[in-house]
Design a protein around this motif. Structure first.
Motif, PDB file in Angstrom:
ATOM      1  N   ALA A  58     -12.090 -24.531  23.085  1.00  0.00           N
ATOM      2  CA  ALA A  58     -13.162 -23.860  22.354  1.00  0.00           C
ATOM      3  C   ALA A  58     -12.877 -23.830  20.866  1.00  0.00           C
ATOM      4  CB  ALA A  58     -13.324 -22.432  22.862  1.00  0.00           C
ATOM      5  N   LEU A  59     -13.928 -23.575  20.098  1.00  0.00           N
ATOM      6  CA  LEU A  59     -13.799 -23.145  18.711  1.00  0.00           C
ATOM      7  C   LEU A  59     -13.834 -21.624  18.771  1.00  0.00           C
ATOM      8  CD1 LEU A  59     -16.435 -25.397  16.878  1.00  0.00           C
ATOM      9  CD2 LEU A  59     -14.019 -25.877  17.280  1.00  0.00           C
ATOM     10  N   LEU A  76     -24.963 -21.202  15.215  1.00  0.00           N
ATOM     11  CA  LEU A  76     -24.042 -22.343  15.262  1.00  0.00           C
ATOM     12  C   LEU A  76     -23.419 -22.529  16.644  1.00  0.00           C
ATOM     13  CD1 LEU A  76     -22.303 -21.844  11.798  1.00  0.00           C
ATOM     14  CD2 LEU A  76     -23.916 -23.667  12.421  1.00  0.00           C
ATOM     15  N   GLY A  77     -23.871 -21.754  17.628  1.00  0.00           N
ATOM     16  CA  GLY A  77     -23.433 -21.944  19.003  1.00  0.00           C
ATOM     17  C   GLY A  77     -22.339 -21.011  19.485  1.00  0.00           C
ATOM     18  N   PHE A  78     -21.937 -20.043  18.680  1.00  0.00           N
ATOM     19  CA  PHE A  78     -20.880 -19.105  19.070  1.00  0.00           C
ATOM     20  C   PHE A  78     -21.465 -17.932  19.846  1.00  0.00           C
ATOM     21  CE2 PHE A  78     -18.982 -21.450  15.657  1.00  0.00           C
ATOM     22  CZ  PHE A  78     -17.639 -21.503  15.968  1.00  0.00           C
ATOM     23  N   TYR A 101     -15.019 -10.959  18.004  1.00  0.00           N
ATOM     24  CA  TYR A 101     -14.343 -12.200  18.351  1.00  0.00           C
ATOM     25  C   TYR A 101     -15.377 -13.087  19.025  1.00  0.00           C
ATOM     26  CZ  TYR A 101     -11.392 -15.638  20.565  1.00  0.00           C
ATOM     27  OH  TYR A 101     -10.850 -16.828  20.973  1.00  0.00           O
ATOM     28  N   LEU A 102     -15.565 -14.298  18.510  1.00  0.00           N
ATOM     29  CA  LEU A 102     -16.563 -15.221  19.019  1.00  0.00           C
ATOM     30  C   LEU A 102     -15.927 -16.547  19.403  1.00  0.00           C
ATOM     31  CD1 LEU A 102     -17.802 -13.741  16.214  1.00  0.00           C
ATOM     32  CD2 LEU A 102     -19.864 -14.758  17.112  1.00  0.00           C
ATOM     33  N   GLU A 103     -16.531 -17.212  20.373  1.00  0.00           N
ATOM     34  CA  GLU A 103     -16.098 -18.548  20.760  1.00  0.00           C
ATOM     35  C   GLU A 103     -17.312 -19.441  20.978  1.00  0.00           C
ATOM     36  OE1 GLU A 103     -11.789 -18.063  22.988  1.00  0.00           O
ATOM     37  OE2 GLU A 103     -13.498 -18.797  24.141  1.00  0.00           O
ATOM     38  N   ARG A 104     -17.076 -20.723  20.782  1.00  0.00           N
ATOM     39  CA  ARG A 104     -18.037 -21.772  21.134  1.00  0.00           C
ATOM     40  C   ARG A 104     -17.292 -22.727  22.052  1.00  0.00           C
ATOM     41  NH1 ARG A 104     -21.326 -25.908  17.122  1.00  0.00           N
ATOM     42  NH2 ARG A 104     -21.893 -27.393  18.754  1.00  0.00           N
ATOM     43  N   ALA A 105     -17.724 -22.782  23.291  1.00  0.00           N
ATOM     44  CA  ALA A 105     -17.038 -23.600  24.282  1.00  0.00           C
ATOM     45  C   ALA A 105     -17.179 -25.088  23.949  1.00  0.00           C
ATOM     46  CB  ALA A 105     -17.601 -23.332  25.671  1.00  0.00           C
TER      47      ALA A 105
END
Length: 108
Positions: A58-59, A76-78, A101-105
Motif C-alpha cells: 500500500a501507499l 487520490l484513492g486513500f 492514518y490513511l492507506e491506498r491499497a
C-alpha cells in the motif's frame, strides 16, 4: 522525492520512504497555480507504479484532521483506517489535534 515539472518549473513534489510493506508519504505539495490540474494525481500514479514494482502492499500517510486535507487524499484513492488524538502535536492556540492514518491499497 518525486518532482513534477512543467518545462523547467517545479509544480509539485512528494517525499516518501519505504516502510516495511508500504510506501509512506511524508509530504505532498502542489504549486498553487497548478492545483486542480492533475499534478497530485500524476505523482500518485508514479508512486503506485513504484510501489507495485517493489511489491509494496500500500501507499500510506498520516495527516492532521484539522487541516481539512482529508478530502484531497480520499480523492487520490486513500481511505482513513484510524484516527487518534495527536498526543505529540498541539495547535498554536493550545487545542488538541487529531491524527488520521490513511492507506491506498496496491494490487500486486
Amino acid at each position: 522525492r518525486l518532482i513534477a515539472l512543467d518545462e523547467n518549473k517545479i509544480v509539485g513534489t512528494v517525499r516518501y520512504v519505504f516502510d516495511e510493506d508500504r510506501l509512506h508519504l511524508i509530504g505532498l505539495a502542489t504549486h498553487p497555480e497548478y492545483r486542480q490540474q492533475g499534478v497530485a494525481s500524476q505523482l500518485m500514479d508514479k508512486l503506485v507504479e513504484m510501489g507495485t514494482q517493489y511489491n509494496m502492499r500500500a501507499l500510506s500517510l498520516s495527516t492532521i484532521r484539522e487541516t481539512d486535507n482529508r478530502k484531497v487524499f480520499e480523492k487520490l484513492g486513500f481511505k482513513v483506517l484510524f484516527e487518534m488524538p495527536a498526543s505529540d502535536l498541539i495547535s498554536m492556540q493550545g487545542e488538541l489535534l487529531h491524527e488520521l492514518y490513511l492507506e491506498r491499497a496496491l494490487y500486486v
